[in-house]
Design an enzyme around this catalytic site. Structure first.
Site, mmCIF file in Angstrom:
data_model
loop_
_atom_site.group_PDB
_atom_site.id
_atom_site.type_symbol
_atom_site.label_atom_id
_atom_site.label_comp_id
_atom_site.label_asym_id
_atom_site.label_seq_id
_atom_site.Cartn_x
_atom_site.Cartn_y
_atom_site.Cartn_z
ATOM 1 N N ARG A 214 -15.540 -7.286 10.016
ATOM 2 C CA ARG A 214 -14.246 -6.597 10.090
ATOM 3 C C ARG A 214 -13.951 -6.248 11.540
ATOM 4 O O ARG A 214 -14.772 -5.588 12.197
ATOM 5 C CB ARG A 214 -14.267 -5.294 9.275
ATOM 6 C CG ARG A 214 -14.631 -5.460 7.796
ATOM 7 C CD ARG A 214 -13.464 -5.876 6.938
ATOM 8 N NE ARG A 214 -13.892 -6.223 5.590
ATOM 9 C CZ ARG A 214 -13.803 -5.411 4.545
ATOM 10 N NH1 ARG A 214 -13.292 -4.201 4.682
ATOM 11 N NH2 ARG A 214 -14.189 -5.833 3.356
ATOM 12 N N GLU A 216 -12.708 -3.920 13.116
ATOM 13 C CA GLU A 216 -12.298 -2.512 13.041
ATOM 14 C C GLU A 216 -12.619 -1.886 14.385
ATOM 15 O O GLU A 216 -13.788 -1.684 14.695
ATOM 16 C CB GLU A 216 -13.073 -1.765 11.955
ATOM 17 C CG GLU A 216 -13.087 -2.463 10.632
ATOM 18 C CD GLU A 216 -12.771 -1.539 9.469
ATOM 19 O OE1 GLU A 216 -11.879 -0.670 9.611
ATOM 20 O OE2 GLU A 216 -13.392 -1.713 8.424
ATOM 21 N N ARG A 222 -19.390 5.438 10.237
ATOM 22 C CA ARG A 222 -19.524 4.624 9.024
ATOM 23 C C ARG A 222 -18.884 3.233 9.100
ATOM 24 O O ARG A 222 -18.805 2.543 8.092
ATOM 25 C CB ARG A 222 -18.986 5.391 7.822
ATOM 26 C CG ARG A 222 -17.526 5.779 7.906
ATOM 27 C CD ARG A 222 -17.151 6.414 6.594
ATOM 28 N NE ARG A 222 -15.753 6.781 6.538
ATOM 29 C CZ ARG A 222 -15.134 7.140 5.428
ATOM 30 N NH1 ARG A 222 -15.780 7.159 4.300
ATOM 31 N NH2 ARG A 222 -13.874 7.470 5.445
ATOM 32 N N HIS A 223 -18.420 2.854 10.288
ATOM 33 C CA HIS A 223 -17.825 1.520 10.431
ATOM 34 C C HIS A 223 -18.607 0.660 11.410
ATOM 35 O O HIS A 223 -19.007 1.113 12.479
ATOM 36 C CB HIS A 223 -16.380 1.618 10.922
ATOM 37 C CG HIS A 223 -15.446 2.135 9.879
ATOM 38 N ND1 HIS A 223 -15.124 3.458 9.784
ATOM 39 C CD2 HIS A 223 -14.797 1.506 8.876
ATOM 40 C CE1 HIS A 223 -14.297 3.631 8.769
ATOM 41 N NE2 HIS A 223 -14.081 2.463 8.189
ATOM 42 N N GLU A 358 -16.772 7.072 0.875
ATOM 43 C CA GLU A 358 -16.653 5.837 0.085
ATOM 44 C C GLU A 358 -17.867 4.930 0.302
ATOM 45 O O GLU A 358 -18.186 4.561 1.416
ATOM 46 C CB GLU A 358 -15.382 5.094 0.502
ATOM 47 C CG GLU A 358 -15.220 3.767 -0.232
ATOM 48 C CD GLU A 358 -14.195 2.862 0.431
ATOM 49 O OE1 GLU A 358 -13.134 3.337 0.848
ATOM 50 O OE2 GLU A 358 -14.484 1.646 0.522
ATOM 51 N N SER A 361 -15.729 -0.120 -3.154
ATOM 52 C CA SER A 361 -14.376 -0.243 -3.708
ATOM 53 C C SER A 361 -14.395 -1.378 -4.700
ATOM 54 O O SER A 361 -15.090 -2.370 -4.503
ATOM 55 C CB SER A 361 -13.362 -0.609 -2.623
ATOM 56 O OG SER A 361 -13.125 0.475 -1.783
ATOM 57 N N ARG A 409 -24.079 1.443 4.621
ATOM 58 C CA ARG A 409 -23.648 2.796 4.240
ATOM 59 C C ARG A 409 -24.564 3.367 3.178
ATOM 60 O O ARG A 409 -24.913 4.552 3.217
ATOM 61 C CB ARG A 409 -22.221 2.751 3.673
ATOM 62 C CG ARG A 409 -21.186 2.735 4.728
ATOM 63 C CD ARG A 409 -19.819 3.041 4.140
ATOM 64 N NE ARG A 409 -18.811 2.638 5.099
ATOM 65 C CZ ARG A 409 -17.513 2.685 4.869
ATOM 66 N NH1 ARG A 409 -17.059 3.093 3.691
ATOM 67 N NH2 ARG A 409 -16.664 2.308 5.784
HETATM 68 O O1 4AD Z 1 -13.501 -1.315 0.530
HETATM 69 P P1 4AD Z 1 -13.704 -2.739 0.946
HETATM 70 O O2 4AD Z 1 -12.898 -3.227 2.066
HETATM 71 O O3 4AD Z 1 -13.499 -3.608 -0.357
HETATM 72 C C1 4AD Z 1 -13.668 -4.973 -0.437
HETATM 73 O O4 4AD Z 1 -14.189 -5.655 0.406
HETATM 74 C C2 4AD Z 1 -13.243 -5.534 -1.745
HETATM 75 N N1 4AD Z 1 -13.324 -7.006 -1.699
HETATM 76 C C3 4AD Z 1 -14.144 -4.997 -2.805
HETATM 77 C C4 4AD Z 1 -13.746 -5.390 -4.175
HETATM 78 O O5 4AD Z 1 -14.552 -5.923 -4.906
HETATM 79 N N2 4AD Z 1 -12.540 -5.108 -4.551
HETATM 80 O O6 4AD Z 1 -15.250 -2.940 1.301
HETATM 81 C C5 4AD Z 1 -16.234 -2.655 0.359
HETATM 82 C C6 4AD Z 1 -17.297 -1.749 0.942
HETATM 83 C C7 4AD Z 1 -16.822 -0.404 1.449
HETATM 84 O O7 4AD Z 1 -16.723 0.544 0.422
HETATM 85 C C8 4AD Z 1 -17.900 -0.049 2.445
HETATM 86 O O8 4AD Z 1 -19.063 0.467 1.813
HETATM 87 C C9 4AD Z 1 -18.231 -1.404 3.029
HETATM 88 O O9 4AD Z 1 -17.866 -2.383 2.085
HETATM 89 N N3 4AD Z 1 -17.490 -1.613 4.272
HETATM 90 C C10 4AD Z 1 -17.978 -1.379 5.509
HETATM 91 N N4 4AD Z 1 -19.178 -0.955 5.928
HETATM 92 C C11 4AD Z 1 -19.376 -0.820 7.254
HETATM 93 N N5 4AD Z 1 -18.452 -1.118 8.179
HETATM 94 C C12 4AD Z 1 -17.224 -1.549 7.817
HETATM 95 N N6 4AD Z 1 -16.326 -1.858 8.762
HETATM 96 C C13 4AD Z 1 -16.955 -1.710 6.425
HETATM 97 N N7 4AD Z 1 -15.877 -2.132 5.724
HETATM 98 C C14 4AD Z 1 -16.227 -2.057 4.427
HETATM 99 MG MG MG Z 2 -12.481 0.389 0.281
#
Ligand code: 4AD
Ligand code: MG
Length: 435
Positions: A214, A216, A222-223, A358, A361, A409
């Protein structure tokens, strides 16, 4: 080399060896002390520490030239230690230096001197020598193994999906882009598309534990820009609650398994895992708004619950339901991606929350291609750009749902680590590509 490496035993085995037995050990000389008539080497290996002691003046002379963190192989006789901690030590017979370390170390790994995390990460390999760090990654390794055990026993098939992809699934803002022989290529944000493909193909239940990327540009605890994504999808569900049931059971199984299999590591870290009671509360988004209104946080239906308010929801839920693990369900569709199924304004998307943060998701997906197409348009996107996603839906797609969870996480939260980077071997963030 005179001493036989194949005869090496680990420090933990020395603790269960009989006094008087002759053994060979190898590892790092984490501390070397020469006090004239007696010398000590605190040897470290994968299982912990072992004290080597010598009163032989020739050996003492050689020990005094040894630098901290040199790698040695040593032979000696097991004897009861006179130290307060008890246990066994080794009366040194001989040792050889396999790799002499430079006398000055860039960071202190013993934990005696506090080093800031950024510097620790610069010298991550040295930092990982700290047994507490090794414990974190032993637990992380076991967490992946326990997750596999649980899912394979429940009919899931493990998949490995591409990380070089032609399009994103989680929104354009966080896509990393590169050149692919003159074409655009992106680093995968999630396994979302492929796990759904596999359900269309009839795999029924799938999961992956693999990297996601990502872009980000946030500097939070947490990212990361690269994280380990545990992604999970199951077919023939009635609604998203079927997914929540498997998720909560996995989570409790995992914590119980870690408690047994990582007892030593958890003790070393001083972390007690709390096992939440099943079932976890399903707290609707509407209820979150109501809970927040009791502490004068006014949000309207459709507003995002920001990080600070999310934390407050965690505290309010803890008060009301006496748990740190819960689901936020029935989010407004406006806050969820195009692929989530909706019942009017309310979606079947959820988040799994731990201590007000979180962890995952997910939701039930829209499997009816006509409605899905409408949802894509409703989000202001062009269905033509999503033809690759829609194609399998035209040839038989069962009702299905799943979730994505960050392993980094997960480890951070259950071990109560301050920063997500501590749960990752070689973290990647907007500033860090090395080591
Ligand atoms: O919430 P996210 O973006 O959801 C999805 O990727 C969907 N495809 C899930 C689905 O099945 N609908 O990402 C899922 C999880 C987050 O809750 C978080 O735990 C982790 O992935 N996550 C990260 N962890 C660390 N750094 C980041 N930049 C993250 N982005 C997401
Ligand atoms: Mg999410």
């Amino acid at each position: 080399m005179a001493l036989d490496l194949h005869k090496r035993i680990l420090s933990a085995e020395v603790q269960s060896s009989k006094a008087g037995s002759q053994v060979i050990v190898a590892g790092w000389a984490s501390e070397v002390k020469s006090l004239g008539k007696i010398a000590f080497i605190k040897l470290r290996d994968r299982e912990g520490y072992l004290q080597l002691v010598s009163t032989d003046f020739k050996l003492i002379g050689r020990i005094s030239k040894l630098t901290n963190e040199s790698v040695i192989i040593a032979s000696g006789k097991v004897q009861k230690s006179k130290a307060k901690a008890g246990g066994n030590e080794l009366e040194l017979k001989d040792f050889e230096v396999l790799s002499l370390a430079e006398p000055k170390l860039p960071i202190d790994m013993s934990g005696k001197i506090e080093t800031d995390l950024s510097k620790r990460l610069d010298y991550r390999v040295l930092d990982l020598k700290n047994p507490k760090n090794l414990a974190i990654f032993k637990i992380r390794s076991q967490a992946n193994a326990s997750t596999r055990d649980f899912l394979l026993a429940n009919g899931f098939i493990e998949m490995q999906t591409p990380k070089l992809v032609a399009a994103g699934t989680e929104g354009g803002a966080t896509l990393f882009q590169a050149d692919y022989y003159g074409k655009k290529v992106f680093l995968s944000q999630s396994q979302q598309l492929y796990k759904q493909y596999l359900l269309a193909a009839g795999f029924d239940r799938v999961f992956e534990i693999g990297p996601s990327f990502r872009a980000e540009k946030s500097h939070t605890m947490r990212h990361l820009t690269e994280f380990t994504h545990f992604d999970f999808e199951m077919a023939f569900i009635k609604d998203e609650d079927d997914v929540l049931k498997v998720l909560e059971q996995w989570f409790v199984f995992l914590l119980k398994d870690l408690k047994v299999k990582c007892k030593k590591e958890l003790e070393l870290l001083g972390t007690a895992l709390e096992i939440p009671k099943l079932p976890f509360p399903r707290v609707t988004y509407e209820e979150c708004l109501k809970l927040l209104s009791t502490i004068s946080v006014k949000l309207k239906f459709g507003n995002d619950i920001g990080t600070d308010d999310e934390k407050k929801v965690g505290e309010l839920v803890k008060k009301k339901y006496k748990t740190n693990s819960y689901f936020i369900t029935k989010y407004p569709f406006g806050l969820k991606p195009f692929y989530i199924m909706t019942d009017g304004e309310v979606s079947r998307g959820f988040d799994f929350e731990y201590e007000g943060e979180e962890l995952a998701s997910g939701g039930q997906r829209e499997h009816r291609v006509d409605i899905l197409t409408k949802q894509i348009k409703g989000k202001g996107l062009n269905p033509k750009d999503f033809e690759f996603y829609l194609m399998p839906f035209r040839y038989g797609m069962p009702p299905h749902g799943g979730f994505g969870l960050g392993i980094d996480r997960l480890i951070r939260y259950i071990l109560k680590l301050e920063n997500i980077r501590e749960a990752v071997l070689f973290p990647r963030d907007p500033e860090r590509l090395m080591p």
